[in-house]
Design an enzyme around this catalytic site. Structure first.
Site, PDB file in Angstrom:
ATOM      1  N   TYR A  55     -10.420  58.833  30.638  1.00  0.00           N
ATOM      2  CA  TYR A  55     -10.791  57.492  31.038  1.00  0.00           C
ATOM      3  C   TYR A  55     -11.529  56.723  29.922  1.00  0.00           C
ATOM      4  O   TYR A  55     -12.589  57.606  29.479  1.00  0.00           O
ATOM      5  CB  TYR A  55     -11.596  57.476  32.349  1.00  0.00           C
ATOM      6  CG  TYR A  55     -10.768  56.713  33.498  1.00  0.00           C
ATOM      7  CD1 TYR A  55     -10.768  55.416  33.281  1.00  0.00           C
ATOM      8  CD2 TYR A  55     -10.467  57.300  34.442  1.00  0.00           C
ATOM      9  CE1 TYR A  55     -10.056  54.603  34.343  1.00  0.00           C
ATOM     10  CE2 TYR A  55      -9.814  56.693  35.384  1.00  0.00           C
ATOM     11  CZ  TYR A  55      -9.466  55.362  35.351  1.00  0.00           C
ATOM     12  OH  TYR A  55      -8.706  54.597  36.288  1.00  0.00           O
ATOM     13  N   GLU A  57     -12.344  53.007  29.686  1.00  0.00           N
ATOM     14  CA  GLU A  57     -12.363  51.585  29.799  1.00  0.00           C
ATOM     15  C   GLU A  57     -13.295  51.255  28.657  1.00  0.00           C
ATOM     16  O   GLU A  57     -14.493  51.501  28.337  1.00  0.00           O
ATOM     17  CB  GLU A  57     -13.047  51.438  31.252  1.00  0.00           C
ATOM     18  CG  GLU A  57     -12.089  51.450  32.313  1.00  0.00           C
ATOM     19  CD  GLU A  57     -12.898  51.546  33.638  1.00  0.00           C
ATOM     20  OE1 GLU A  57     -13.865  52.059  33.830  1.00  0.00           O
ATOM     21  OE2 GLU A  57     -12.405  50.853  34.735  1.00  0.00           O
ATOM     22  N   ASP A 201       6.736  35.776  21.384  1.00  0.00           N
ATOM     23  CA  ASP A 201       6.785  36.937  22.154  1.00  0.00           C
ATOM     24  C   ASP A 201       8.019  37.695  21.208  1.00  0.00           C
ATOM     25  O   ASP A 201       9.236  37.328  21.535  1.00  0.00           O
ATOM     26  CB  ASP A 201       7.178  36.719  23.578  1.00  0.00           C
ATOM     27  CG  ASP A 201       7.346  37.865  24.178  1.00  0.00           C
ATOM     28  OD1 ASP A 201       7.547  38.942  23.717  1.00  0.00           O
ATOM     29  OD2 ASP A 201       7.689  37.530  25.468  1.00  0.00           O
ATOM     30  N   THR A 227       6.473  44.337  23.318  1.00  0.00           N
ATOM     31  CA  THR A 227       6.400  45.576  23.832  1.00  0.00           C
ATOM     32  C   THR A 227       6.310  46.552  22.644  1.00  0.00           C
ATOM     33  O   THR A 227       6.802  46.224  21.449  1.00  0.00           O
ATOM     34  CB  THR A 227       7.744  45.748  24.601  1.00  0.00           C
ATOM     35  OG1 THR A 227       8.851  45.700  23.740  1.00  0.00           O
ATOM     36  CG2 THR A 227       7.593  44.976  25.671  1.00  0.00           C
ATOM     37  N   LYS A 230      10.873  48.712  22.479  1.00  0.00           N
ATOM     38  CA  LYS A 230      12.409  48.289  22.339  1.00  0.00           C
ATOM     39  C   LYS A 230      12.794  48.598  21.022  1.00  0.00           C
ATOM     40  O   LYS A 230      12.891  49.840  20.514  1.00  0.00           O
ATOM     41  CB  LYS A 230      12.394  46.660  22.762  1.00  0.00           C
ATOM     42  CG  LYS A 230      12.029  46.521  24.070  1.00  0.00           C
ATOM     43  CD  LYS A 230      12.177  45.235  24.684  1.00  0.00           C
ATOM     44  CE  LYS A 230      11.834  45.027  26.111  1.00  0.00           C
ATOM     45  NZ  LYS A 230      11.648  43.565  26.588  1.00  0.00           N
ATOM     46  N   ARG A 236       6.438  53.571  25.888  1.00  0.00           N
ATOM     47  CA  ARG A 236       6.531  52.150  26.837  1.00  0.00           C
ATOM     48  C   ARG A 236       5.127  51.725  26.525  1.00  0.00           C
ATOM     49  O   ARG A 236       3.971  52.300  26.825  1.00  0.00           O
ATOM     50  CB  ARG A 236       6.718  52.404  28.335  1.00  0.00           C
ATOM     51  CG  ARG A 236       8.090  53.289  28.467  1.00  0.00           C
ATOM     52  CD  ARG A 236       8.461  53.008  29.759  1.00  0.00           C
ATOM     53  NE  ARG A 236       9.164  51.744  30.009  1.00  0.00           N
ATOM     54  CZ  ARG A 236      10.383  51.363  29.317  1.00  0.00           C
ATOM     55  NH1 ARG A 236      11.033  52.450  28.909  1.00  0.00           N
ATOM     56  NH2 ARG A 236      10.859  50.198  29.529  1.00  0.00           N
TER      57      ARG A 236
END
Ligand SMILES: *Cc1c(COP(=O)(O)O)cnc(C)c1O
Length: 414
Positions: A55, A57, A201, A227, A230, A236
């Site tokens: 974790y 954050e 984008d 992203t 791609k 991902r």
């Protein structure tokens, strides 16, 4: 069976068999979905690393939990590499994917109800560019530009006209199904005229931009989203880059406004992918994607198919099946039976509905990763031509699928 799944094989047959079947499907079929690729073994290893257990954050140096020595280092490395790969002032690698990245940008730069202007979904834009079923269409006053009916290319006179009419606070360029080079400078000029913030984008073309096969928006856009999975061929994930003046707002939007703990395994894998994308091999890869798309376009034209805009400048081809009097869905289903995997897609000014549109979208990023070249594209065009000629003949489609599998065996997956 891959090393990464040998434990799954022992502990969970049910899932293992699905992983294994998907491996074989990916190996034995021709993957022409324009948003898909094959990540390297190194990227997949990093994705499966123990960073998935952590974790973290917050941001490097400003975390909420202890134990961040290596998460800080790997996130800094990923952002450093993204900045140097694209020439960006600031990078945020925490967005879980492309859509959350865009959501964060809206959240950072707009108030609810503000005006946005993006490319319409039926013309190649993305859901998150203000489409009605997306948050971006519901929470903002969204307007759209189209392509020219004749040329099927972005019509900058029309973009300028609507921009001056609606005076967007945020203007979006970039697309999911546009086969031509995007003129970022033309968009920037219009954005400046109407005092809009410009978001580029580049989710689909980021690998081409990184590899020098498509112009970069980084100098002219205020914010760039993408992203990582791609054409960029990473895990991902999502990435936001922006000018320093927006850095704080973007970072705060991603965390704590919209997300909790970042997926540090994906961040580590993105760092690996950015490293790969900064090599000369990747430049060759990006150039080959475009060469292959153009060779495939030639092949499809020689089978009498109509292509939107007549061809392609990038990794993507939109086939308009209207002259063939077949629907995109039937075509995509038949192609799948023949081992050629594409998606049905709307074409500009489509007369059919979005669930059964008039086109199929084809991309060459994945097949290029497998080492296929222009000659292989001609072969693929032949498979497609044959399948479309035998749409209702399952036996023929099955025979093509066997030829496809044989063809694929020469091109091992990474
Ligand atoms: C794919 C895509 C996205 C969204 O990416 P996801 O990872 O699927 O959320 C955003 N914008 C464009 C232009 C895309 O093509």
């Amino acid at each position: 069976m891959t090393d990464a799944t040998s434990h799954v094989a022992q502990t969970d047959r049910e899932v293992f068999e699905l992983i294994d079947a998907e491996d074989r499907r990916q190996a034995n079929t021709i993957r022409l979905i324009a948003s898909e690729n094959y990540a390297s073994a190194a990227v997949r290893e990093a994705t499966a690393s123990r960073f998935t257990n952590k974790y973290s954050e917050g941001y490097p140096g400003r975390r909420y939990y202890q134990g961040q020595e290596y998460t800080d280092a790997v996130e800094n490395l990923a952002c450093q590499r993204a900045k140097s790969l694209f020439g960006a002032e600031h990078a945020n690698i925490q967005p879980y994917s492309g859509s959350p990245a865009n959501l964060a940008i809206y959240y950072a730069l707009l108030e609810l109800g503000d005006t946005v202007l993006g490319m319409g979904l039926p013309f190649g834009g993305h859901l998150t560019h203000g489409y009605k079923v997306s948050f971006s269409g519901r929470f903002y006053d969204s307007h759209h530009y189209a392509v020219d009916e004749e040329s099927e290319r972005i019509d900058f006179d029309a973009v300028r006209k609507i921009a001056h009419e609606v005076r967007p606070k945020l203007m979006i360029c970039g697309a999911s199904a546009y086969p031509r080079t995007i003129d970022f400078e033309a968009f920037a000029e219009i954005a400046e005229e109407v005092d809009a913030v410009l978001l580029a984008d580049i989710a689909h073309i980021a690998g081409l931009v990184a590899g020098g096969a498509h112009p970069s928006p980084i100098e002219v856009a205020d914010v760039v989203s993408t992203t990582t999975h791609k054409t960029l061929r990473g895990p991902r994930g999502g990435l936001i880059m922006c000018r320093q003046e927006h850095a704080k707002a973007i970072d705060r939007a991603v965390f704590p406004a919209l997300q909790g703990g970042p997926h540090m395994n994906a961040v580590a894998a993105a760092a690996v992918a950015f490293g790969e994308a900064s090599t000369d091999e990747f430049k060759d890869y990006a150039a080959q994607i475009v060469k292959n798309a153009q060779a495939l376009a030639e092949g499809l034209l020689s089978h009498g198919l109509r292509l939107v805009t007549g061809g392609t400048d990038n990794h993507l081809i939109l086939v308009d099946l209207t002259p063939r009097e077949i629907g995109g869905r039937d075509a995509a289903l038949a192609l799948e039976k023949a081992g050629v995997v594409v998606n049905s897609n709307s074409i500009p000014f489509d007369k059919r509905g979005p669930f059964d549109p008039s086109g199929v979208r084809i991309g060459t990023a994945a097949v290029t990763t497998r080492g296929m070249n222009e000659a292989a594209m001609t072969q693929i065009a032949d498979f497609i031509g044959q399948a479309l000629d035998n749409l209702d003949d399952d036996e023929s489609l099955h025979e093509i699928a066997q030829d496809v599998q044989q063809f694929c065996s020469d091109y091992p997956l990474p």
